[in-house]
Design a protein around this motif. Structure first.
Motif, PDB file in Angstrom:
ATOM      1  N   LEU A   1      47.907 -14.832   7.853  1.00  9.05           N
ATOM      2  CA  LEU A   1      48.069 -13.949   9.088  1.00  9.05           C
ATOM      3  C   LEU A   1      46.773 -14.438   9.879  1.00  9.05           C
ATOM      4  O   LEU A   1      46.697 -14.827  11.037  1.00  9.05           O
ATOM      5  CB  LEU A   1      48.245 -12.457   9.111  1.00  9.05           C
ATOM      6  CG  LEU A   1      48.180 -11.789  10.284  1.00  9.05           C
ATOM      7  CD1 LEU A   1      49.840 -12.046  10.985  1.00  9.05           C
ATOM      8  CD2 LEU A   1      48.066 -10.345  10.469  1.00  9.05           C
ATOM      9  N   GLY A   2      45.614 -14.215   9.326  1.00  8.82           N
ATOM     10  CA  GLY A   2      44.486 -14.664   9.982  1.00  8.82           C
ATOM     11  C   GLY A   2      44.247 -16.189  10.383  1.00  8.82           C
ATOM     12  O   GLY A   2      43.674 -16.794  11.131  1.00  8.82           O
ATOM     13  N   THR A   3      44.754 -17.039   9.130  1.00  9.68           N
ATOM     14  CA  THR A   3      44.885 -18.363   9.529  1.00  9.68           C
ATOM     15  C   THR A   3      45.799 -18.847  10.782  1.00  9.68           C
ATOM     16  O   THR A   3      45.326 -19.684  11.324  1.00  9.68           O
ATOM     17  CB  THR A   3      45.150 -19.091   8.097  1.00  9.68           C
ATOM     18  OG1 THR A   3      43.981 -18.628   6.953  1.00  9.68           O
ATOM     19  CG2 THR A   3      45.094 -20.560   8.282  1.00  9.68           C
ATOM     20  N   GLY A   4      46.735 -18.090  10.616  1.00 12.87           N
ATOM     21  CA  GLY A   4      47.924 -18.477  11.657  1.00 12.87           C
ATOM     22  C   GLY A   4      47.298 -18.198  12.992  1.00 12.87           C
ATOM     23  O   GLY A   4      47.414 -18.880  13.989  1.00 12.87           O
ATOM     24  N   LEU A   5      46.572 -16.973  13.227  1.00 11.66           N
ATOM     25  CA  LEU A   5      45.786 -16.999  14.352  1.00 11.66           C
ATOM     26  C   LEU A   5      44.700 -17.459  14.896  1.00 11.66           C
ATOM     27  O   LEU A   5      44.674 -17.930  16.060  1.00 11.66           O
ATOM     28  CB  LEU A   5      45.290 -15.178  14.266  1.00 11.66           C
ATOM     29  CG  LEU A   5      44.637 -14.865  15.427  1.00 11.66           C
ATOM     30  CD1 LEU A   5      45.373 -14.900  16.697  1.00 11.66           C
ATOM     31  CD2 LEU A   5      43.982 -13.309  15.216  1.00 11.66           C
ATOM     32  N   ALA A   6      44.026 -17.944  13.998  1.00  9.45           N
ATOM     33  CA  ALA A   6      42.781 -19.041  14.084  1.00  9.45           C
ATOM     34  C   ALA A   6      43.430 -20.159  14.806  1.00  9.45           C
ATOM     35  O   ALA A   6      42.850 -20.964  15.811  1.00  9.45           O
ATOM     36  CB  ALA A   6      42.129 -19.287  12.739  1.00  9.45           C
ATOM     37  N   LYS A   7      44.602 -20.566  13.784  1.00  7.94           N
ATOM     38  CA  LYS A   7      45.091 -22.082  14.515  1.00  7.94           C
ATOM     39  C   LYS A   7      45.626 -21.812  15.813  1.00  7.94           C
ATOM     40  O   LYS A   7      45.554 -22.655  16.607  1.00  7.94           O
ATOM     41  CB  LYS A   7      46.290 -22.288  13.438  1.00  7.94           C
ATOM     42  CG  LYS A   7      47.178 -23.391  13.780  1.00  7.94           C
ATOM     43  CD  LYS A   7      48.247 -23.785  12.663  1.00  7.94           C
ATOM     44  CE  LYS A   7      49.091 -24.949  12.942  1.00  7.94           C
ATOM     45  NZ  LYS A   7      50.151 -25.206  11.895  1.00  7.94           N
ATOM     46  N   ARG A   8      46.350 -20.722  16.192  1.00  7.97           N
ATOM     47  CA  ARG A   8      46.823 -20.692  17.635  1.00  7.97           C
ATOM     48  C   ARG A   8      45.726 -20.439  18.644  1.00  7.97           C
ATOM     49  O   ARG A   8      45.892 -21.075  19.487  1.00  7.97           O
ATOM     50  CB  ARG A   8      47.958 -19.205  17.430  1.00  7.97           C
ATOM     51  CG  ARG A   8      48.342 -18.990  19.010  1.00  7.97           C
ATOM     52  CD  ARG A   8      49.010 -19.855  19.438  1.00  7.97           C
ATOM     53  NE  ARG A   8      49.310 -19.690  20.907  1.00  7.97           N
ATOM     54  CZ  ARG A   8      50.398 -18.843  21.332  1.00  7.97           C
ATOM     55  NH1 ARG A   8      51.013 -18.303  20.560  1.00  7.97           N
ATOM     56  NH2 ARG A   8      50.660 -18.806  22.691  1.00  7.97           N
ATOM     57  N   LEU A   9      44.686 -19.894  18.268  1.00  6.73           N
ATOM     58  CA  LEU A   9      43.497 -19.636  19.249  1.00  6.73           C
ATOM     59  C   LEU A   9      42.909 -21.205  19.340  1.00  6.73           C
ATOM     60  O   LEU A   9      42.504 -21.591  20.594  1.00  6.73           O
ATOM     61  CB  LEU A   9      42.454 -18.842  18.616  1.00  6.73           C
ATOM     62  CG  LEU A   9      42.834 -17.210  18.438  1.00  6.73           C
ATOM     63  CD1 LEU A   9      41.753 -16.593  17.727  1.00  6.73           C
ATOM     64  CD2 LEU A   9      43.032 -16.921  20.075  1.00  6.73           C
TER      65      LEU A   9
END
Length: 220
Positions: A28-36
């Motif tokens: 989840l956190g990695t996906g959010l970092a990627k999106r940002l």
């Protein structure tokens, strides 16, 4: 704008071989970092060394952490080195407990601490002392005084109403701006609570949640 995302589990050593940790993949956190990063933000991802999701998103600077104290130290140092951080998304699964003494009980009920690099199974049944770890989220406002702070609450017991109550308590106790709520108590999807008295928003999946959090990061 620079954003910091934490993801994955901390761990706490029991002895030189065994560890306490949480069920967290870091996805989840990695996906959010990627999106940002895709939105044009400068992103630093702090990810637990035990996270099994090891994607390396383009444009994301990744640092790893081990224990709760290690993660706290890295966040505090980033706050000093990177004072222009605009948002912190604290999604890491931080262990609530560190291992204290490993104790052996004799026939009279007396407890004796074992001092071994690797506790032997030949000792039979043992007792493990659990000590609370520091609450990293309680330090974030002091470290990142002007940043948008987003915390997480993963609740297992209770129902959606009680999970939202825990989220509100996190906002109040830690001076954070937003709390993301999920877990069995909340049910499917994610809740997002911003302020006292406001209705929580609901997002059906991670991608919808990322959309909402990316919009939050754009606030002036």
């Amino acid at each position: 704008m620079r954003c910091i995302v934490t993801a994955g589990p901390t761990y706490e050593p029991i002895d030189q071989v065994r560890r306490l940790t949480n069920h967290s993949t870091g996805r989840l956190g990695t996906g959010l970092a990627k999106r940002l990063a895709n939105e044009g933000y400068e992103v630093i991802l702090l990810r637990g060394t035990l996270a099994i999701h090891t994607e390396q998103p383009e444009g994301v600077a990744i640092e790893t952490f081990t224990t709760t104290d290690d993660l706290a130290g890295k966040l505090e140092r980033l706050a000093k080195r990177q004072p222009e951080v605009g948002a912190v998304f604290h999604a890491a699964a931080v262990s609530d407990f560190a291992a204290g003494a490993v104790l052996q009980k004799n026939d009279d009920g007396e407890l004796t601490p074992l001092r071994q690099g690797k506790v032997s199974t030949r000792e039979g049944s043992l007792l493990l002392e659990l000590r609370p770890t520091q609450k990293i989220i309680s330090h974030l406002r002091a470290w990142f005084s002007d940043a948008q702070l987003v915390g997480w609450k993963y609740e297992v017991d209770g129902d959606r109403a009680s999970a939202l109550g825990q989220a509100q308590r996190q906002l109040t106790d830690n001076a954070t701006d937003v709390c993301v709520i999920n877990g069995p108590a909340y049910g499917e999807g994610f809740g997002l609570l911003k302020k006292a008295g406001e209705a929580a928003e609901h997002w059906a999946n991670g991608e919808a949640l990322f959309d909402a959090l990316a919009r939050l990061a754009k606030r002036d």
